[in-house]
Design a protein around this motif. Structure first.
Motif, PDB file in Angstrom:
ATOM      1  N   VAL A 223       0.442   5.788 -17.893  1.00 27.65           N
ATOM      2  CA  VAL A 223       2.149   5.209 -17.699  1.00 27.65           C
ATOM      3  C   VAL A 223       2.327   5.112 -18.973  1.00 27.65           C
ATOM      4  CG1 VAL A 223       4.623   4.655 -16.767  1.00 27.65           C
ATOM      5  CG2 VAL A 223       2.333   5.301 -15.031  1.00 27.65           C
ATOM      6  N   LEU A 224       2.246   4.465 -19.305  1.00 28.32           N
ATOM      7  CA  LEU A 224       2.994   3.508 -20.188  1.00 28.32           C
ATOM      8  C   LEU A 224       2.520   3.444 -22.105  1.00 28.32           C
ATOM      9  CD1 LEU A 224       4.025  -0.311 -18.887  1.00 28.32           C
ATOM     10  CD2 LEU A 224       5.711   2.041 -19.447  1.00 28.32           C
ATOM     11  N   GLY A 225       1.080   3.279 -22.084  1.00 29.55           N
ATOM     12  CA  GLY A 225       0.619   3.951 -23.193  1.00 29.55           C
ATOM     13  C   GLY A 225       0.396   5.007 -24.039  1.00 29.55           C
ATOM     14  N   ARG A 226       1.004   6.227 -23.478  1.00 28.99           N
ATOM     15  CA  ARG A 226       1.469   7.640 -23.818  1.00 28.99           C
ATOM     16  C   ARG A 226       2.998   6.887 -24.215  1.00 28.99           C
ATOM     17  NH1 ARG A 226       4.358  12.071 -22.339  1.00 28.99           N
ATOM     18  NH2 ARG A 226       3.749  11.018 -19.702  1.00 28.99           N
ATOM     19  N   ASN A 227       3.979   6.841 -23.411  1.00 33.12           N
ATOM     20  CA  ASN A 227       5.172   7.294 -23.888  1.00 33.12           C
ATOM     21  C   ASN A 227       5.992   5.706 -25.312  1.00 33.12           C
ATOM     22  OD1 ASN A 227       5.648   8.703 -21.696  1.00 33.12           O
ATOM     23  ND2 ASN A 227       6.507   7.065 -20.427  1.00 33.12           N
ATOM     24  N   ILE A 231       7.106   7.019 -28.093  1.00 37.15           N
ATOM     25  CA  ILE A 231       8.600   5.884 -28.774  1.00 37.15           C
ATOM     26  C   ILE A 231       8.105   5.394 -30.172  1.00 37.15           C
ATOM     27  CG2 ILE A 231       9.665   3.587 -28.333  1.00 37.15           C
ATOM     28  CD1 ILE A 231       9.176   4.353 -25.547  1.00 37.15           C
ATOM     29  N   ALA A 232       7.060   5.300 -29.901  1.00 38.62           N
ATOM     30  CA  ALA A 232       6.776   3.584 -31.546  1.00 38.62           C
ATOM     31  C   ALA A 232       6.953   5.365 -32.868  1.00 38.62           C
ATOM     32  CB  ALA A 232       5.684   3.915 -31.405  1.00 38.62           C
ATOM     33  N   LEU A 233       6.814   6.304 -32.784  1.00 39.56           N
ATOM     34  CA  LEU A 233       6.496   7.763 -33.789  1.00 39.56           C
ATOM     35  C   LEU A 233       7.632   8.109 -33.547  1.00 39.56           C
ATOM     36  CD1 LEU A 233       3.258   9.438 -32.771  1.00 39.56           C
ATOM     37  CD2 LEU A 233       3.793   8.289 -34.748  1.00 39.56           C
ATOM     38  N   LYS A 234       8.601   7.600 -32.678  1.00 38.05           N
ATOM     39  CA  LYS A 234      10.444   8.531 -32.681  1.00 38.05           C
ATOM     40  C   LYS A 234      11.132   7.717 -33.291  1.00 38.05           C
ATOM     41  CE  LYS A 234      10.700  12.246 -29.663  1.00 38.05           C
ATOM     42  NZ  LYS A 234      10.649  13.005 -30.427  1.00 38.05           N
ATOM     43  N   SER A 235      10.377   6.319 -33.375  1.00 36.51           N
ATOM     44  CA  SER A 235      11.610   5.879 -34.068  1.00 36.51           C
ATOM     45  C   SER A 235      11.765   5.190 -35.393  1.00 36.51           C
ATOM     46  CB  SER A 235      11.377   3.940 -32.914  1.00 36.51           C
ATOM     47  OG  SER A 235      11.953   3.753 -31.898  1.00 36.51           O
ATOM     48  N   GLU A 236       9.839   5.350 -35.752  1.00 43.46           N
ATOM     49  CA  GLU A 236      10.235   5.057 -37.076  1.00 43.46           C
ATOM     50  C   GLU A 236      10.323   6.354 -38.309  1.00 43.46           C
ATOM     51  OE1 GLU A 236       5.165   5.743 -40.583  1.00 43.46           O
ATOM     52  OE2 GLU A 236       5.687   5.176 -38.035  1.00 43.46           O
ATOM     53  N   LEU A 237      10.483   7.913 -36.995  1.00 47.34           N
ATOM     54  CA  LEU A 237      11.104   9.119 -37.908  1.00 47.34           C
ATOM     55  C   LEU A 237      12.721   8.873 -38.542  1.00 47.34           C
ATOM     56  CD1 LEU A 237      10.740  11.987 -38.796  1.00 47.34           C
ATOM     57  CD2 LEU A 237      10.843  12.965 -36.340  1.00 47.34           C
ATOM     58  N   ALA A 238      13.212   8.188 -36.939  1.00 50.27           N
ATOM     59  CA  ALA A 238      14.424   7.707 -36.689  1.00 50.27           C
ATOM     60  C   ALA A 238      15.054   7.120 -37.745  1.00 50.27           C
ATOM     61  CB  ALA A 238      14.879   7.704 -35.675  1.00 50.27           C
TER      62      ALA A 238
END
Length: 409
Positions: A223-227, A231-238
């Motif tokens: 459940v948590l691994g993919r999400n 989240i890490a990738l989108k936070s870095e992009l933001a």
């Protein structure tokens, strides 16, 4: 005299502990049996009966002490009593020589010879059987029996016994020491087997708990691994977009927030699925696990249809916890599970004949946790020993909705 005390003490013991107590008492009783055995040889009519009785008494006490220490060694509770074994062997030889000397050179009379000859054979037989508790390996046991037999023949001839009498003593010692030594070795093997079986049952229960934890861990990882990776990738992009002053950074953080909230919901679903057990599955699982463990399991009543979810979950946890207690704490050979509806309440009864050991798990956190679960649905739990040596757990939960009770009626 209240006999319930000894009976209660015996019932509290696990099956391996009962076997050990029985084994110890049997070898202690051999000291009495040794004296009783020579009573049939006419000891009480012999002129030297007091000297012979004292020798046999000392030898019997030494056998009893040696057996107790040797059994402790087989259970790993103390070092091997080597000196005590050699001491018993020396006393056995000394008493045997003294008995033969009395028979050949003591007061005359057929009664004296018969009694002394009986003492000679008895001490060698019981001495060899007791020493066998302190040796390991077939060759050592064979050597012990062979040495006792050869010693019996050699001593008889050396002290002037007739050839026929020496042969009879040799055969008697061979047969008696072989039987008693085999009994000692088999008793130790049986005791070890019971303790190993009990350890295997405990290990199986721990493995079942560990497997459930691994399953829960895998579900959380899925459940948590993919999400979390998203989240890490989108936070870095933001962060990169924000540094460039681009408005898309806000959209990325909104997406991060959405994924985080979705992850929270999924984790709650996993935990809810872990905490809410299925009664039908647990009843079938209890029957399968207990049967595989060699415990006869009877499930009656089945799963009533239409139970509210929270009621079913609470009762399923009762089945799961009580089954674990039977495997982990009990020495049961039989277990019965019954589900029935009475006066607007669902009654689950689990009982087994391992009441003595099940008491060790009665006051633990498991049953306390079950009471908390049942209290949440206005249910009750009673656990304890009942007449007939049974340990019984009774859970009662009221039917939450009128519609549910009508369906099941």
């Amino acid at each position: 005299m209240d006999m319930r005390g000894p009976a209660r003490w015996w019932r509290r013991k696990s099956t391996p502990a009962k076997v050990e107590a029985y084994t110890r008492s049997s070898f202690h009783f051999f000291a009495v049996l040794e004296i009783a055995a020579i009573g049939f040889t006419g000891l009480w009519q012999a002129e030297a009966w007091l000297a012979l009785l004292l020798m046999v008494g000392v030898h019997g006490v030494m056998c009893s002490v040696t057996a107790s220490r040797a059994l402790d060694w087989t259970r790993g509770r103390r070092e091997r009593p080597v000196r005590l074994l050699w001491t018993l062997g020396a006393i056995t030889a000394a008493v045997g020589c003294a008995a033969l000397a009395i028979a050949q050179y003591g007061p005359g009379g057929e009664d004296v010879e018969d009694a002394a000859g009986g003492v000679f054979g008895v001490v060698l037989i019981f001495g060899a059987g007791t020493i066998a508790l302190g040796v390991r390996g077939r060759r050592q046991v064979y050597a012990l029996v062979g040495g006792s037999t050869a010693g019996a023949g050699a001593l008889s001839l050396a002290l002037g016994a007739p050839g026929a009498a020496a042969l009879a003593a040799t055969v008697a010692v061979l047969f008696g020491s072989a039987v008693l030594s085999f009994t000692s070795v088999f008793s130790v093997w049986l005791l070890d087997a019971f303790y190993e079986l009990d350890e295997a049952r405990e290990t199986r229960a721990r493995l079942a708990v560990a497997e459930e934890r691994l399953r829960f861990g895998r579900d959380l990882h899925d459940v948590l691994g993919r999400n979390l990776a998203v989240i890490a990738l989108k936070s870095e992009l933001a962060v990169q977009l924000a540094r460039r002053g681009r408005a898309e950074a806000v959209e990325q953080m909104i997406e991060v927030q959405r994924i985080a909230q979705e992850s929270q919901r999924e984790v709650r679903d996993v935990v809810r699925g872990y905490r809410e057990a299925d009664l039908g599955v647990e009843l079938a699982g209890a029957h399968g696990v207990l049967t595989a463990a060699g415990i006869r399991c009877e499930v009656t009543g089945g799963e009533p249809a239409g139970l509210p979810g929270e009621v079913e979950s609470a009762l399923a946890w009762v089945v799961r916890e009580t089954t674990t207690n039977v495997l982990r704490h009990g020495d049961a050979g039989w277990c019965a599970v019954e589900v029935r509806i009475a006066e607007g309440r669902v009654v689950l009864t689990v009982q087994n004949d391992g009441a003595a050991s099940a008491r060790s798990g009665a006051g633990g956190s498991g049953l306390a946790g079950l009471r908390e679960r049942l209290a949440a649905v206005e249910g009750t739990l009673e656990a304890g020993q009942v007449d007939g040596g049974l340990f019984r757990v009774v859970a009662e939960v009221p039917l939450v909705t009128t519609g549910a009770s009508e369906v099941m009626a």
